[in-house]
Design an enzyme around this catalytic site. Structure first.
Site, PDB file in Angstrom:
ATOM      1  N   VAL A 255     -45.385  42.558-189.885  1.00  0.00           N
ATOM      2  CA  VAL A 255     -45.304  44.008-189.687  1.00  0.00           C
ATOM      3  C   VAL A 255     -45.588  44.362-188.234  1.00  0.00           C
ATOM      4  O   VAL A 255     -44.941  45.222-187.637  1.00  0.00           O
ATOM      5  CB  VAL A 255     -46.266  44.741-190.640  1.00  0.00           C
ATOM      6  CG1 VAL A 255     -46.326  46.228-190.312  1.00  0.00           C
ATOM      7  CG2 VAL A 255     -45.842  44.547-192.079  1.00  0.00           C
ATOM      8  N   ALA A 256     -46.572  43.666-187.628  1.00  0.00           N
ATOM      9  CA  ALA A 256     -46.916  43.915-186.220  1.00  0.00           C
ATOM     10  C   ALA A 256     -45.775  43.538-185.296  1.00  0.00           C
ATOM     11  O   ALA A 256     -45.518  44.196-184.289  1.00  0.00           O
ATOM     12  CB  ALA A 256     -48.170  43.130-185.844  1.00  0.00           C
TER      13      ALA A 256
ATOM     14  N   ILE B 237     -42.510  43.425-185.997  1.00  0.00           N
ATOM     15  CA  ILE B 237     -41.285  44.215-186.167  1.00  0.00           C
ATOM     16  C   ILE B 237     -41.470  45.572-185.492  1.00  0.00           C
ATOM     17  O   ILE B 237     -42.371  46.327-185.848  1.00  0.00           O
ATOM     18  CB  ILE B 237     -40.967  44.414-187.663  1.00  0.00           C
ATOM     19  CG1 ILE B 237     -40.676  43.067-188.322  1.00  0.00           C
ATOM     20  CG2 ILE B 237     -39.766  45.351-187.830  1.00  0.00           C
ATOM     21  CD1 ILE B 237     -40.573  43.148-189.824  1.00  0.00           C
TER      22      ILE B 237
ATOM     23  N   GLU C 154     -40.841  48.781-185.757  1.00  0.00           N
ATOM     24  CA  GLU C 154     -40.274  49.709-186.730  1.00  0.00           C
ATOM     25  C   GLU C 154     -39.625  50.931-186.073  1.00  0.00           C
ATOM     26  O   GLU C 154     -38.620  51.454-186.552  1.00  0.00           O
ATOM     27  CB  GLU C 154     -41.366  50.192-187.711  1.00  0.00           C
ATOM     28  CG  GLU C 154     -41.806  49.154-188.720  1.00  0.00           C
ATOM     29  CD  GLU C 154     -42.957  48.301-188.197  1.00  0.00           C
ATOM     30  OE1 GLU C 154     -43.527  47.538-188.981  1.00  0.00           O
ATOM     31  OE2 GLU C 154     -43.268  48.393-186.997  1.00  0.00           O
TER      32      GLU C 154
ATOM     33  N   ASP D 198      -5.494  56.278-166.019  1.00  0.00           N
ATOM     34  CA  ASP D 198      -4.133  56.775-166.001  1.00  0.00           C
ATOM     35  C   ASP D 198      -3.990  57.705-164.793  1.00  0.00           C
ATOM     36  O   ASP D 198      -4.985  58.241-164.300  1.00  0.00           O
ATOM     37  CB  ASP D 198      -3.859  57.533-167.301  1.00  0.00           C
ATOM     38  CG  ASP D 198      -2.418  57.969-167.430  1.00  0.00           C
ATOM     39  OD1 ASP D 198      -1.536  57.180-167.061  1.00  0.00           O
ATOM     40  OD2 ASP D 198      -2.183  59.092-167.902  1.00  0.00           O
TER      41      ASP D 198
ATOM     42  N   ASN E 138     -47.320  51.232-184.411  1.00  0.00           N
ATOM     43  CA  ASN E 138     -45.889  51.000-184.196  1.00  0.00           C
ATOM     44  C   ASN E 138     -45.056  52.277-184.296  1.00  0.00           C
ATOM     45  O   ASN E 138     -44.061  52.432-183.588  1.00  0.00           O
ATOM     46  CB  ASN E 138     -45.362  49.983-185.199  1.00  0.00           C
ATOM     47  CG  ASN E 138     -45.804  48.573-184.860  1.00  0.00           C
ATOM     48  OD1 ASN E 138     -46.584  48.357-183.934  1.00  0.00           O
ATOM     49  ND2 ASN E 138     -45.326  47.603-185.620  1.00  0.00           N
TER      50      ASN E 138
ATOM     51  N   ASP F 267     -46.543  54.017-180.545  1.00  0.00           N
ATOM     52  CA  ASP F 267     -45.328  53.518-179.889  1.00  0.00           C
ATOM     53  C   ASP F 267     -44.212  54.552-179.926  1.00  0.00           C
ATOM     54  O   ASP F 267     -43.562  54.820-178.912  1.00  0.00           O
ATOM     55  CB  ASP F 267     -44.818  52.247-180.583  1.00  0.00           C
ATOM     56  CG  ASP F 267     -45.656  51.030-180.242  1.00  0.00           C
ATOM     57  OD1 ASP F 267     -46.565  51.160-179.411  1.00  0.00           O
ATOM     58  OD2 ASP F 267     -45.390  49.960-180.822  1.00  0.00           O
TER      59      ASP F 267
END
Length: 854
Positions: free
Chosen positions: A277-278, A280, A282, A324, A690, A694
């Protein structure tokens, strides 16, 4: 079939038709054989399919797996929080991509709904979808061509083909057989193409191709190519794969060490899951999605509409812009650039040669005023506008010098003549191709005139000649009318071009300074393309030019070897545009393709980022693109590239910030049992850090202004890792620093018998990350120079996150949820002191990097 090379009798024979057309029964049988005259789309993606596709990325699957495991081990709070993040991310992505599958349907809208067809000798109107090869179709001004036709009868017909071939001018059509087999699409002037528009005259043609066999049908087939991945998608896919391997290895190591030490099996399983979990991030998928969406919103204010969200970041990787010409680099509006009179002493009733030429330009045309604007053939409109701009008294010339007779333009004569009342006589004015006019002039020095015409043409301009004479009476019979176009006196020549936009030259130079190479790819004439490219600074003396004919005779290997030296491609088809883009991509380049026509749609879709024009662009090109320029301004691309680089810089800051924080959590959890300490964090603590500590500051990093040197550096290398340029090393050493600081606080607190050691570690970890985010706002500039207040949203977010963290520590009901306890002032100051240490050591890293660079 090369229908343009066949004679009319051969075509009628091959298609088993005649001047009477097909019978109804024969048409019905052919419809069974050839199918309806419609564009066929591949199966359209359903809304459910698009939604399901949002869950296929590895990072999302890892998060989903973590949620499932958390739920089955009884940690439903963690599972719900993770699932909410995954679903929010999917919803945002779904709404961005839902409208991305409309290109084929927009192509269908271009098709004519009805057609006038001759069957069994009778003219009737039928649905265009019922046309079959061999049908005879009548065309008139204003019609949309319903199928690909070989013209067998023409009356002054001109067809607007810019959206299909890139040709700036309406094309004068003929019925003659063309001998050269390698003639480009735009030069097959005895053919009329499905979806183009008749601007003048009338014609009769036999259907030679319907549906997907037409030229626009071939473009529809090209549009069904799979889309390319963006740099960010590639980097995140690579990152997710590597991260999943690292997570599995770390979890196995932790579980193995625990088993060797005789720890409780369930406890070690929980510890391993806590580490997973740490590890990843999230918040990362949602943070990146929000950052891209914010960037897209900023770009709309700068006149760039983002249709596909990852394209926001892709702009920062682009090192080739294949643009173009018509309507993108130029105004898509003819303008007289050059005027020349061979005999300045020439005069008519005291009117000097220059004024006489302006009068001729004002009178010899079929342009009309509608709602205060001139409409008609673009070359005629350009001539009239020029004349009126240079002599306001000529605005009412057509009323003062009334037209009494005319000989319409014919492709075999290449001239148009009008006769006007002039004093007590009649003024004859003839305009047309230089060679045709010279043959009918007296006292014209042919070599001098042709030399001047060639000089005008060399500058990419279309040349028209004007001549006149005065007559006493107007001929009454058709035979006598032909005499009007004889014994003329040459007035002069004019040169016309679709001129470049005034602001594009500066944009091209800025592209070059930023390491981006502009390349012109157009269906227009090579001389015109070269003239515009040189004027805009796209083409230098030692750089190459290729035509569609050159490409036809060139192998893919040879093109790939030369493609990075070519700056102009002229007279190219839609298929060739696609080949050019793919050749550049095969050399590792990231290509942006700009365009506005139907013929641009396949290459727009195949390019790493397709950029369509919002005003002049067809719906087809817009639907095939990733980004639409709302102001049709090439300079907007440069602004968008700057924004794309800024967004990628900020995404790298997210990565640096989030992964450093996660590394700190991993080191803390991983090293604690190794050095004999209990697991310092609970899963809910990790999720809080997280997602909140974060997540909130990461989103605020999206508002970080661009650094000063952002457009003075080359584009990112296509294969560069997201952890390149020191990001990976920073994540490791700063993560280790945070982990060690947390473990020291844990060890000392336990040694001194402080009961709040877990809350202290949790708070230190959270506040250290807030200190870290303030330090990494610039990779190289000290925060004291960069400025604390340049990103006020980040500053506010850091303060809010800090207060939320303190609320977890001091608000009773939150203490129960997060298993925290109140800290004393001294304990809290220790946590802040540890965060300050992290901040200043990160600033020291910048000083060391600067010293190494010097």
């Amino acid at each position: 079939m090369d229908w343009f090379q066949k004679s009319i009798p051969d075509i009628l024979k091959d298609l088993e038709t005649s001047a009477q057309g097909l019978s109804d029964s024969e048409a019905a049988q052919r419809q069974i054989k050839f199918g309806k005259n419609e564009l066929q789309a591949q199966g359209r993606k359903s809304a459910w399919w698009i939604l399901a596709a949002q869950f296929k990325e590895l990072m999302i699957l890892i998060l989903f797996t973590a949620a499932v495991i958390s739920y089955f081990i009884g940690d439903s709070k963690d599972a719900i929080i993770i699932l909410v993040i995954v679903i929010l991310n999917a919803v945002v992505g779904f709404f961005q991509e839902y409208k991305a599958e409309k290109a084929m349907y927009e192509l269908k809208r271009l098709a004519a709904s009805t057609a006038r067809v001759i069957r069994s000798g009778v003219t009737r109107t039928v649905p265009a979808s019922e046309l079959v090869p061999g049908d005879l179709v009548k065309l008139e001004a204003g019609d949309t061509v319903p199928a690909d036709l070989r013209l067998i009868e023409v009356h002054s017909i001109k067809i607007e083909e810019a959206s299909l071939t890139g040709e700036s001018y309406p094309v004068i059509k003929i019925i003659d057989t063309l001998e050269n087999k390698s003639i480009p699409l735009a030069d097959r002037i005895n053919l009329a193409y499905k979806s183009t528009t008749v601007s003048y005259g009338r014609a009769l043609g036999v259907v030679v191709a319907t549906g997907m066999q037409t030229e626009i049908g071939k473009i529809a087939s090209l549009l069904q190519q799979p889309e390319t991945e963006t740099p960010l998608q590639k980097r995140m896919a690579d990152f997710s794969k590597k991260l999943s391997v690292i997570i599995v290895v770390i979890c196995m190591v932790i579980y193995g060490i625990g088993m060797l030490r005789g720890e409780n099996q369930l406890q070690m399983l929980m510890t391993a899951i806590s580490v997973a979990v740490a590890a990843i991030p999230e918040a990362l998928p949602a943070v990146i999605t929000v950052a891209l969406a914010l960037g897209a919103r900023r770009m709309v204010r700068k006149q760039a509409l983002i249709r596909k969200l990852p394209a926001v970041e892709t702009l920062g990787s682009v090192n080739y812009i294949c643009t173009d010409k018509t309507g993108t680099l130029t105004l898509n509006q003819m303008s007289v650039r050059d005027v020349w009179v061979p005999d300045p002493s020439l005069s008519l009733s005291g009117m000097p040669a220059q004024e006489l030429l302006l009068l001729a330009m004002s009178l010899n045309h079929d342009a009309t005023y509608a709602d205060g604007h001139l409409s008609g053939d673009p070359t005629e409109v350009a001539a009239v506008v020029y004349a009126h701009d240079h002599n306001q008294q000529l605005i009412d010339a057509t009323q003062r010098f009334v037209r009494k007779e005319e000989i319409p333009f014919e492709s075999d004569r290449r001239m148009m003549t009008t006769v006007h009342a002039f004093q007590d006589k009649f003024l004859v004015i003839t305009k047309g191709a230089v060679e045709s006019i010279l043959k009918r002039c007296i006292r014209a020095e042919e070599s001098m005139v042709l030399k001047q015409a060639e000089a005008i043409a060399e500058n990419g301009m279309r040349t028209l000649a004007y001549a006149y004479k005065l007559i006493e009476t107007i001929p009454t019979s058709m035979d006598q009318l032909a005499s009007l176009e004889s014994d003329l006196t040459l007035i002069g020549l004019i040169g016309m071009i679709d001129p470049p936009r005034a602001e594009v030259f500066a944009a091209v130079q800025e592209c070059k300074r930023a390491g981006i190479i502009p390349v012109m790819i157009t269906g227009d004439h090579p001389k015109t393309a070269i003239a515009i490219a040189r004027e805009l600074g796209i083409l230098a003396q030692n750089e190459e030019v290729l035509t569609g004919t050159d490409l036809n005779e060139m192998s893919l290997e040879l093109l790939t070897s030369r493609v990075e030296r070519v700056r102009v491609y002229a007279r190219v088809s839609a298929e060739q545009k696609l080949v050019i883009v793919k050749a550049l991509q095969s050399k590792g380049n990231f290509v942006a393709m700009t365009g506005d026509g139907v013929n641009d749609a396949p290459s727009l879709k195949s390019a790493n980022i397709g950029v369509a024009m919002g005003i002049t662009g067809t719906d087809v090109s817009k639907q095939a693109s990733d980004m639409v320029l709302l102001d049709d301004n090439f300079t907007t691309i440069v602004k968008a590239v700057r924004e794309g680089r800024r967004i990628f810089d900020n995404i790298r800051k997210f990565i640096r910030y989030i992964m450093t924080g996660n590394a700190g959590e991993i080191w803390t959890i991983f090293l604690a049992p190794v050095v004999g300490l209990p697991i310092p964090l609970l899963p809910i603590h990790i999720l809080w850090i997280n997602l909140v500590s974060d997540g909130l500051p990461s989103i605020a990093l999206a508002y970080e202004p661009a650094e000063a040197s952002i457009m003075q550096r080359p584009p990112r290398k296509a294969g560069a890792s997201i952890f390149s340029e020191g990001v990976g090393i920073h994540v490791l050493w700063v993560g280790l620093l945070i982990g060690v600081v947390c473990l020291i606080i844990q060890a000392v607190s336990i040694q001194r018998g402080l009961p709040h050691w877990q809350t202290m570690v949790f708070t230190t970890l959270s506040i250290s990350q807030l200190a870290h985010v303030m330090a990494i706002r610039s990779a190289d500039t000290f925060i004291y120079k960069h400025g604390f207040f340049r990103n006020r949203i980040l500053l506010i977010t850091v303060v809010i996150t800090l207060f939320l963290q303190l609320a977890l520590v001091y608000v009773p009901f939150l203490q129960d949820i997060f298993n925290t306890s109140p800290l004393s002032v001294k304990e809290l100051l220790i946590c802040f002191g540890a965060a300050a240490l992290v901040f200043h050591l990160v600033e020291l890293e910048k000083w060391i990097r600067q010293r190494k660079r010097k």
